[in-house]
Design a protein around this motif. Structure first.
Motif, short mmCIF file in Angstrom:
data_model
loop_
_atom_site.label_atom_id
_atom_site.label_comp_id
_atom_site.label_asym_id
_atom_site.label_seq_id
_atom_site.Cartn_x
_atom_site.Cartn_y
_atom_site.Cartn_z
N ALA A 247 8.36 30.30 -5.35
CA ALA A 247 9.74 29.98 -5.70
C ALA A 247 10.61 30.40 -4.52
CB ALA A 247 10.15 30.72 -6.97
N PHE A 248 11.49 29.51 -4.07
CA PHE A 248 12.23 29.76 -2.85
C PHE A 248 13.67 29.28 -2.97
CE2 PHE A 248 10.46 25.57 -2.83
CZ PHE A 248 11.44 24.77 -2.27
N ALA A 249 14.55 29.93 -2.24
CA ALA A 249 15.95 29.51 -2.18
C ALA A 249 16.10 28.54 -1.01
CB ALA A 249 16.86 30.72 -2.00
N PRO A 250 16.36 27.26 -1.25
CA PRO A 250 16.46 26.28 -0.17
C PRO A 250 17.51 26.66 0.87
CG PRO A 250 16.33 25.17 -2.27
CD PRO A 250 16.52 26.63 -2.57
N THR A 251 17.19 26.44 2.13
CA THR A 251 18.09 26.77 3.23
C THR A 251 19.15 25.69 3.41
OG1 THR A 251 16.57 25.69 4.76
CG2 THR A 251 16.32 28.06 4.47
N LYS A 252 20.21 26.05 4.13
CA LYS A 252 21.28 25.09 4.40
C LYS A 252 20.73 23.90 5.18
CE LYS A 252 25.97 24.82 6.28
NZ LYS A 252 27.07 25.58 6.94
N ASN A 253 19.88 24.17 6.17
CA ASN A 253 19.22 23.11 6.94
C ASN A 253 17.99 22.65 6.17
OD1 ASN A 253 17.85 21.49 8.74
ND2 ASN A 253 18.09 22.87 10.49
N ILE A 254 18.08 21.51 5.51
CA ILE A 254 17.00 21.05 4.63
C ILE A 254 15.73 20.72 5.41
CG2 ILE A 254 17.59 18.61 4.68
CD1 ILE A 254 16.48 20.74 1.62
N ASP A 255 15.86 20.42 6.71
CA ASP A 255 14.68 20.12 7.52
C ASP A 255 13.69 21.28 7.50
OD1 ASP A 255 15.79 17.72 8.14
OD2 ASP A 255 16.34 18.24 10.19
N ARG A 256 14.20 22.49 7.44
CA ARG A 256 13.32 23.66 7.46
C ARG A 256 12.54 23.78 6.16
NH1 ARG A 256 17.85 27.72 9.18
NH2 ARG A 256 16.57 29.15 7.97
N ILE A 257 13.15 23.42 5.06
CA ILE A 257 12.45 23.45 3.77
C ILE A 257 11.44 22.32 3.69
CG2 ILE A 257 12.76 23.06 1.29
CD1 ILE A 257 13.39 25.92 2.35
N GLU A 258 11.78 21.17 4.24
CA GLU A 258 10.82 20.06 4.27
C GLU A 258 9.59 20.44 5.10
OE1 GLU A 258 13.19 16.84 5.69
OE2 GLU A 258 14.21 16.54 3.76
N TRP A 259 9.82 21.13 6.20
CA TRP A 259 8.71 21.62 7.05
C TRP A 259 7.84 22.58 6.26
CZ3 TRP A 259 7.69 26.68 8.59
CH2 TRP A 259 6.71 26.84 9.58
N PHE A 260 8.45 23.50 5.55
CA PHE A 260 7.72 24.47 4.73
C PHE A 260 6.90 23.77 3.65
CE2 PHE A 260 8.74 25.97 0.36
CZ PHE A 260 7.66 26.82 0.18
N ALA A 261 7.50 22.78 2.98
CA ALA A 261 6.79 22.04 1.92
C ALA A 261 5.57 21.32 2.49
CB ALA A 261 7.74 21.05 1.26
N GLU A 262 5.74 20.74 3.66
CA GLU A 262 4.64 20.03 4.31
C GLU A 262 3.50 20.98 4.64
OE1 GLU A 262 4.63 16.85 7.81
OE2 GLU A 262 4.94 18.88 8.57
N LYS A 263 3.82 22.10 5.27
CA LYS A 263 2.78 23.02 5.75
C LYS A 263 2.07 23.74 4.61
CE LYS A 263 3.71 21.65 9.76
NZ LYS A 263 2.86 20.56 10.29
N THR A 264 2.79 24.12 3.56
CA THR A 264 2.12 24.78 2.44
C THR A 264 1.20 23.80 1.70
OG1 THR A 264 4.11 24.41 1.11
CG2 THR A 264 3.79 26.61 2.04
N THR A 265 1.59 22.53 1.67
CA THR A 265 0.72 21.52 1.06
C THR A 265 -0.56 21.37 1.86
OG1 THR A 265 2.62 20.32 0.17
CG2 THR A 265 0.54 19.11 0.31
N GLU A 266 -0.45 21.39 3.18
CA GLU A 266 -1.63 21.30 4.03
C GLU A 266 -2.55 22.50 3.82
OE1 GLU A 266 -0.39 20.88 8.07
OE2 GLU A 266 0.68 19.01 7.72
N ILE A 267 -1.97 23.69 3.69
CA ILE A 267 -2.77 24.90 3.47
C ILE A 267 -3.35 24.91 2.07
CG2 ILE A 267 -2.68 27.43 3.32
CD1 ILE A 267 -0.44 27.31 5.43
N GLY A 268 -2.53 24.62 1.08
CA GLY A 268 -2.97 24.60 -0.31
C GLY A 268 -2.03 25.36 -1.22
N ILE A 269 -1.31 24.65 -2.07
CA ILE A 269 -0.39 25.28 -3.02
C ILE A 269 -0.34 24.43 -4.27
CG2 ILE A 269 1.70 24.09 -2.22
CD1 ILE A 269 3.13 26.85 -2.51
N ASP A 270 -0.08 25.08 -5.42
CA ASP A 270 -0.07 24.36 -6.69
C ASP A 270 1.33 23.96 -7.15
OD1 ASP A 270 -3.02 24.63 -7.84
OD2 ASP A 270 -2.52 26.54 -6.92
N ARG A 271 2.31 24.81 -6.83
CA ARG A 271 3.65 24.53 -7.37
C ARG A 271 4.73 25.10 -6.46
NH1 ARG A 271 4.29 24.13 -13.58
NH2 ARG A 271 6.37 23.22 -13.76
N LEU A 272 5.79 24.32 -6.28
CA LEU A 272 6.95 24.74 -5.49
C LEU A 272 8.17 24.72 -6.39
CD1 LEU A 272 6.24 22.57 -2.32
CD2 LEU A 272 5.98 25.03 -2.50
#
Length: 234
Positions: A80-105
Protein backbone atom coordinates in the motif's frame (compact mmCIF):
# COMPACT_ATOMS: atom_id res chain seq x y z
CA UNK A 1 12.80 -18.02 -28.04
CA UNK A 2 10.12 -16.45 -25.82
CA UNK A 3 6.63 -16.26 -27.27
CA UNK A 4 4.62 -13.06 -27.46
CA UNK A 5 1.92 -13.25 -24.82
CA UNK A 6 -1.54 -11.86 -25.51
CA UNK A 7 -3.84 -10.72 -22.69
CA UNK A 8 -7.49 -11.70 -22.85
CA UNK A 9 -9.12 -11.64 -19.39
CA UNK A 10 -12.36 -13.26 -20.62
CA UNK A 11 -10.86 -15.75 -23.05
CA UNK A 12 -12.71 -18.75 -21.57
CA UNK A 13 -16.12 -17.16 -22.12
CA UNK A 14 -15.24 -15.20 -25.26
CA UNK A 15 -12.69 -16.75 -27.67
CA UNK A 16 -11.76 -13.40 -29.20
CA UNK A 17 -8.75 -11.23 -28.45
CA UNK A 18 -9.55 -7.73 -27.14
CA UNK A 19 -9.39 -5.07 -29.87
CA UNK A 20 -5.86 -3.76 -29.16
CA UNK A 21 -4.46 -7.26 -28.68
CA UNK A 22 -6.09 -8.41 -31.92
CA UNK A 23 -4.66 -5.42 -33.80
CA UNK A 24 -1.18 -6.17 -32.49
CA UNK A 25 -1.51 -9.85 -33.33
CA UNK A 26 -2.80 -9.45 -36.90
CA UNK A 27 -1.58 -6.04 -38.12
CA UNK A 28 1.77 -5.74 -36.31
CA UNK A 29 2.93 -9.35 -35.94
CA UNK A 30 1.09 -10.42 -39.11
CA UNK A 31 -0.28 -13.60 -37.58
CA UNK A 32 -2.50 -15.64 -39.88
CA UNK A 33 -5.23 -18.23 -39.58
CA UNK A 34 -3.73 -21.48 -38.36
CA UNK A 35 -0.90 -19.77 -36.46
CA UNK A 36 -0.41 -20.73 -32.82
CA UNK A 37 -0.28 -18.05 -30.13
CA UNK A 38 -0.01 -17.91 -26.33
CA UNK A 39 -2.69 -16.17 -24.26
CA UNK A 40 -3.06 -15.38 -20.56
CA UNK A 41 -6.15 -14.28 -18.68
CA UNK A 42 -4.06 -12.70 -15.91
CA UNK A 43 -5.60 -15.13 -13.42
CA UNK A 44 -2.63 -17.51 -13.34
CA UNK A 45 -3.20 -19.46 -16.56
CA UNK A 46 -1.62 -19.68 -20.00
CA UNK A 47 -3.60 -20.91 -23.00
CA UNK A 48 -2.16 -22.36 -26.19
CA UNK A 49 -4.46 -21.28 -28.98
CA UNK A 50 -4.81 -21.43 -32.76
CA UNK A 51 -6.10 -18.47 -34.75
CA UNK A 52 -9.28 -19.38 -36.63
CA UNK A 53 -10.14 -15.88 -37.88
CA UNK A 54 -7.28 -13.43 -38.46
CA UNK A 55 -9.13 -10.16 -38.75
CA UNK A 56 -7.61 -7.07 -37.06
CA UNK A 57 -10.98 -6.15 -35.57
CA UNK A 58 -12.06 -9.68 -34.72
CA UNK A 59 -9.23 -12.09 -34.00
CA UNK A 60 -10.95 -15.35 -33.08
CA UNK A 61 -9.01 -18.24 -31.54
CA UNK A 62 -9.48 -21.83 -30.51
CA UNK A 63 -7.90 -22.90 -27.22
CA UNK A 64 -5.95 -26.13 -27.61
CA UNK A 65 -4.26 -26.44 -24.22
CA UNK A 66 -4.41 -24.91 -20.75
CA UNK A 67 -1.36 -24.58 -18.50
CA UNK A 68 -1.18 -23.37 -14.91
CA UNK A 69 2.48 -22.39 -14.49
CA UNK A 70 4.09 -22.03 -11.05
CA UNK A 71 3.30 -18.61 -9.62
CA UNK A 72 6.99 -18.04 -8.93
CA UNK A 73 6.52 -17.17 -5.24
CA UNK A 74 4.65 -19.04 -2.51
CA UNK A 75 3.42 -16.11 -0.44
CA UNK A 76 1.10 -13.15 -0.91
CA UNK A 77 2.64 -9.70 -1.16
CA UNK A 78 0.59 -6.51 -0.99
CA UNK A 79 2.08 -3.02 -0.96
CA UNK A 80 0.00 0.00 0.00
CA UNK A 81 1.55 3.29 -1.08
CA UNK A 82 0.84 7.00 -1.17
CA UNK A 83 1.03 8.05 -4.86
CA UNK A 84 3.62 10.73 -5.61
CA UNK A 85 2.90 14.06 -7.26
CA UNK A 86 4.88 12.90 -10.31
CA UNK A 87 2.75 9.97 -11.49
CA UNK A 88 5.54 8.71 -13.77
CA UNK A 89 7.41 7.53 -10.69
CA UNK A 90 4.46 5.49 -9.47
CA UNK A 91 3.97 3.99 -12.93
CA UNK A 92 7.66 2.98 -12.87
CA UNK A 93 7.20 1.37 -9.46
CA UNK A 94 4.08 -0.52 -10.62
CA UNK A 95 5.94 -1.82 -13.65
CA UNK A 96 9.01 -2.99 -11.74
CA UNK A 97 7.15 -4.65 -8.87
CA UNK A 98 5.05 -6.55 -11.41
CA UNK A 99 8.22 -7.77 -13.09
CA UNK A 100 9.62 -8.91 -9.72
CA UNK A 101 6.34 -10.37 -8.48
CA UNK A 102 3.51 -8.82 -6.47
CA UNK A 103 -0.10 -9.77 -5.77
CA UNK A 104 -1.79 -6.48 -4.93
CA UNK A 105 -1.14 -2.74 -5.15
CA UNK A 106 -3.19 -0.41 -2.96
CA UNK A 107 -2.99 3.39 -3.38
CA UNK A 108 -3.72 5.15 -0.07
CA UNK A 109 -4.53 8.77 0.76
CA UNK A 110 -2.47 9.99 3.70
CA UNK A 111 -2.28 13.24 5.67
CA UNK A 112 0.86 14.34 3.80
CA UNK A 113 -0.16 12.97 0.39
CA UNK A 114 0.75 15.16 -2.59
CA UNK A 115 -1.64 13.40 -4.98
CA UNK A 116 -5.31 12.90 -4.15
CA UNK A 117 -6.28 10.65 -7.09
CA UNK A 118 -4.79 8.42 -9.78
CA UNK A 119 -5.91 7.21 -13.19
CA UNK A 120 -6.24 3.50 -12.59
CA UNK A 121 -6.81 2.69 -16.26
CA UNK A 122 -3.35 3.92 -17.28
CA UNK A 123 -1.62 2.00 -14.50
CA UNK A 124 -3.63 -1.13 -15.37
CA UNK A 125 -2.19 -1.00 -18.91
CA UNK A 126 1.32 -0.75 -17.47
CA UNK A 127 0.66 -3.76 -15.23
CA UNK A 128 -0.57 -5.79 -18.19
CA UNK A 129 2.47 -4.85 -20.28
CA UNK A 130 4.87 -5.70 -17.43
CA UNK A 131 3.12 -9.01 -16.81
CA UNK A 132 3.47 -10.02 -20.45
CA UNK A 133 7.05 -8.73 -20.73
CA UNK A 134 8.15 -10.75 -17.68
CA UNK A 135 6.37 -13.86 -19.00
CA UNK A 136 3.94 -14.06 -16.07
CA UNK A 137 0.36 -15.29 -16.03
CA UNK A 138 -0.76 -13.39 -12.93
CA UNK A 139 -1.90 -9.78 -13.16
CA UNK A 140 -1.60 -7.88 -9.86
CA UNK A 141 -4.79 -6.48 -8.39
CA UNK A 142 -4.87 -2.68 -8.44
CA UNK A 143 -7.21 -1.21 -5.83
CA UNK A 144 -8.97 2.12 -6.02
CA UNK A 145 -7.58 4.92 -3.86
CA UNK A 146 -8.52 4.46 -0.19
CA UNK A 147 -8.06 6.63 2.87
CA UNK A 148 -5.28 5.54 5.20
CA UNK A 149 -7.59 5.32 8.20
CA UNK A 150 -10.04 3.02 6.42
CA UNK A 151 -7.35 0.88 4.81
CA UNK A 152 -5.53 -0.05 8.03
CA UNK A 153 -8.76 -1.40 9.54
CA UNK A 154 -9.09 -4.11 6.88
CA UNK A 155 -8.22 -7.72 7.63
CA UNK A 156 -5.07 -9.25 6.17
CA UNK A 157 -4.02 -12.90 6.44
CA UNK A 158 -0.36 -12.38 7.24
CA UNK A 159 2.06 -9.92 8.81
CA UNK A 160 1.51 -6.18 8.45
CA UNK A 161 4.34 -3.64 8.35
CA UNK A 162 4.63 0.13 8.19
CA UNK A 163 7.87 1.73 6.98
CA UNK A 164 8.55 5.19 8.38
CA UNK A 165 11.46 7.51 9.19
CA UNK A 166 10.68 8.61 12.75
CA UNK A 167 13.40 7.93 15.38
CA UNK A 168 11.47 5.33 17.35
CA UNK A 169 11.97 1.62 17.88
CA UNK A 170 11.65 -0.37 14.67
CA UNK A 171 13.23 -3.42 13.03
CA UNK A 172 14.84 -3.88 9.66
CA UNK A 173 12.43 -5.65 7.31
CA UNK A 174 15.12 -8.20 6.52
CA UNK A 175 15.39 -9.11 10.21
CA UNK A 176 11.71 -9.33 11.08
CA UNK A 177 10.17 -10.89 7.97
CA UNK A 178 9.76 -14.68 8.05
CA UNK A 179 10.18 -16.76 4.90
CA UNK A 180 6.96 -17.78 3.09
CA UNK A 181 4.93 -15.35 5.18
CA UNK A 182 2.20 -13.25 3.58
CA UNK A 183 3.15 -9.58 3.87
CA UNK A 184 1.35 -6.25 3.68
CA UNK A 185 3.73 -3.27 3.65
CA UNK A 186 2.72 0.38 3.99
CA UNK A 187 4.88 2.97 2.22
CA UNK A 188 4.18 6.64 2.92
CA UNK A 189 4.31 9.86 0.90
CA UNK A 190 7.41 12.02 0.37
CA UNK A 191 6.71 13.81 3.65
CA UNK A 192 6.31 10.45 5.43
CA UNK A 193 3.28 9.30 7.39
CA UNK A 194 2.17 11.62 10.15
CA UNK A 195 3.06 10.51 13.67
CA UNK A 196 -0.64 10.00 14.34
CA UNK A 197 -0.93 7.68 11.31
CA UNK A 198 2.02 5.62 12.55
CA UNK A 199 0.38 5.33 15.98
CA UNK A 200 -2.93 4.27 14.41
CA UNK A 201 -1.22 1.62 12.28
CA UNK A 202 0.59 0.17 15.30
CA UNK A 203 -2.73 -0.04 17.18
CA UNK A 204 -4.16 -2.04 14.26
CA UNK A 205 -1.41 -4.66 14.34
CA UNK A 206 1.20 -3.18 12.00
CA UNK A 207 4.86 -3.53 12.93
CA UNK A 208 7.22 -0.58 12.46
CA UNK A 209 10.08 -1.31 10.07
CA UNK A 210 13.08 0.31 8.43
CA UNK A 211 14.36 -0.45 4.94
CA UNK A 212 17.93 0.63 5.74
CA UNK A 213 20.01 3.68 6.55
CA UNK A 214 19.31 5.62 3.34
CA UNK A 215 16.30 7.93 3.10
CA UNK A 216 14.39 6.65 0.08
CA UNK A 217 11.81 8.17 -2.22
CA UNK A 218 8.33 6.61 -2.03
CA UNK A 219 8.65 4.53 -5.20
CA UNK A 220 12.20 3.43 -4.34
CA UNK A 221 11.15 2.35 -0.84
CA UNK A 222 8.24 0.35 -2.26
CA UNK A 223 10.49 -1.38 -4.77
CA UNK A 224 13.13 -2.14 -2.11
CA UNK A 225 10.43 -3.65 0.12
CA UNK A 226 9.15 -5.85 -2.71
CA UNK A 227 12.63 -7.02 -3.68
CA UNK A 228 13.68 -7.64 -0.07
CA UNK A 229 10.74 -9.99 0.53
CA UNK A 230 11.56 -11.92 -2.65
CA UNK A 231 15.27 -12.21 -1.80
CA UNK A 232 14.45 -13.47 1.69
CA UNK A 233 12.26 -16.19 0.15
CA UNK A 234 15.02 -17.56 -2.09
Amino acid sequence: MEKTIFFAPDILSNPELPFEEGQHCVKVLRKKEGDEILITDGKGFFYDATIVQAHPKHCIVNITNTVEPPKGWNFKLQIAFAPTKNIDRIEWFAEKTTEIGIDRLSPILCQHSERKEIKSQRIEKILVSAMKQSQKALLPILDEMQSFSEFIKKDFDGQKYIAHCYPQEKSLLKDIYKKEENALILIGPEGDFSEKEVEEALKHGFKAISLGESRLRTETAALVACHTVHVLNQ
